[in-house]
Design an enzyme around this catalytic site. Structure first.
Site: not given
Length: 415
Positions: A192, A194, A237, A351
């Site tokens: 991932d 972030d 967002r 996620n």
């Protein structure tokens, strides 16, 4: 196999006499050579041999076939040891080591620090599970203490289930992986981005330039906790970025901060022949730049739509969400020619769960509780290169790979 080798193997299989020679004391160069030179005078064969040095003290064990002149060998070993200010012990026995039990695993324990009480509790759980600790060695002494235990006699999944709650209680990290050739195979590592590869949430960096950082951060936090559907939250967002000048991408790229140890992790993996990928719920405007700078093999993320030099508040194409990350892991593995059981996934948010569970080894990195509980293992220190220890790669090996990479970069700059 020659006649002598066959005879030795046959005699050990039938519990022939053997001697365990143990030497311990202050280490100095040449001790190992001297001991085996002394043993060679009696024509013995080496059955097993291990040595460890800790803070300048050596423990050396050699299991050898018992010679006809057993007593003379003992006297010579003790005389040699005394002349070197060492202690020695020679123990009679039969045959080789007992066979290791079925079910073999590598247990990696990380602590910062690593309390003796944690090791006592974890090793007790191993024993209670029917496991036996066959070998222990240190992988790293900084920035965390990492030790690896070779354990036999219990299935990997059973051992993992027994150690996970104890590790949480002791506030240390534990990874349990199956032993065997598969562990040594070249793998694919998928991360991932972030809050894993980087310390930031990229959409929040964009939002800061759009003046809506707080609103975006609230939605991001809820999505990472699994309270909101990721795709829906992403659209909400991104909509807040509508009208933002797309030239801000260069500023955001410069603001991105790699997680400590990220560069070392990637350099070491690449040096060892691994393939490395990133998959993100963030944006290609940033991940493509990261992939190029870090020399990654694969990258996938969402793409912010741009029209007339400004963000439209929409994303282009299918959204890389929780299910999409697992899909990309499978795709990368197929393109890399790596079986799924030889893939490693690293992530921190809800996620990432499908991806972590799809991989052969899923690592929750400084993750939310729901992710830590569901992943194969968790790392709760702020250094991404500690993942190397879960793969059996030592700190020394990582530093060597890092130094080689830096030398190559310097050579390229001189050209």
């Amino acid at each position: 196999m020659n006649a002598k080798t066959a005879a030795t193997a046959a005699s050990l299989a039938s519990d022939a006499p053997t001697l365990l020679v143990k030497v311990f004391g202050k280490d100095r160069p040449g001790l190992t050579t001297e001991l085996f030179t002394a043993l060679a005078e009696f024509g013995v064969d080496v059955v097993d041999f291990e040595q460890v040095v800790i803070r300048g003290r050596i423990v050396l064990c050699a299991l050898v076939t018992a010679p006809p002149r057993d007593g003379e060998l003992r006297a010579n070993v003790h005389q040699w040891a005394e002349s070197r200010h060492l202690q020695a012990e020679v123990i009679s026995g039969l045959g080789d080591n007992r066979p290791r039990g079925e079910g073999r695993s590598h247990v990696t324990i990380l602590g910062n620090p690593l309390p003796a009480s944690a090791l006592a509790a974890l090793t007790a759980r191993i024993t209670e599970s029917g496991g036996n600790i066959d070998r222990v060695f240190r992988l790293a002494k900084y920035p965390v203490t990492a030790v690896e235990l070779a354990v036999s006699g219990v299935a990997t999944e059973e051992l993992r289930a027994a150690l996970a709650p104890e590790a949480a209680a002791q506030q240390v990290d534990v990874a349990v992986v199956a032993s065997g050739l598969q562990r040594k195979a070249k793998r694919l590592v998928v991360m991932d981005v972030d809050s894993t590869l980087i310390q930031d949430e990229v959409i929040e960096l964009f939002a800061a330039h759009a003046g809506c950082e707080e609103k975006v951060a609230e939605v991001t936090a809820a999505a990472m906790r699994g309270e909101l559907d990721f795709a829906e939250s992403l659209r909400a967002r991104v909509a807040l970025l509508e009208g933002l000048d797309a030239s801000v991408v260069d500023k955001v790229r410069s603001e991105v901060r790699l997680t400590p140890g990220a560069r070392t992790l990637i350099r070491t993996l690449k040096r060892l022949g691994y393939q490395v990928a990133i998959v993100s719920g963030g944006f290609t405007q940033v991940t493509d730049d990261l992939a190029e700078r870090l020399g990654l093999d694969f990258a996938a993320a969402n793409t912010l739509e741009v029209a007339d030099g400004r963000f439209t508040g929409r994303v282009v194409g299918d959204i890389v969400d929780r299910a999409g990350k697992a899909t990309m892991l499978r795709r990368f593995a197929a393109e890399a020619g790596v079986p799924l059981e030889q893939t490693v996934a690293i992530g921190d948010g809800a996620n990432d769960l499908d991806m972590l569970n799809t991989a052969g080894l899923g690592v929750a990195f400084n993750a939310k509780p729901v992710v830590r509980e569901a992943a194969h293992t968790a790392v709760n220190v702020p250094f991404l290169d500690t993942v190397l220890y879960l793969l059996g790669i030592s700190r020394e090996e990582a530093e060597e790979a890092e130094a080689e990479a830096e030398r190559e970069e310097q050579a390229e700059r001189r050209q």
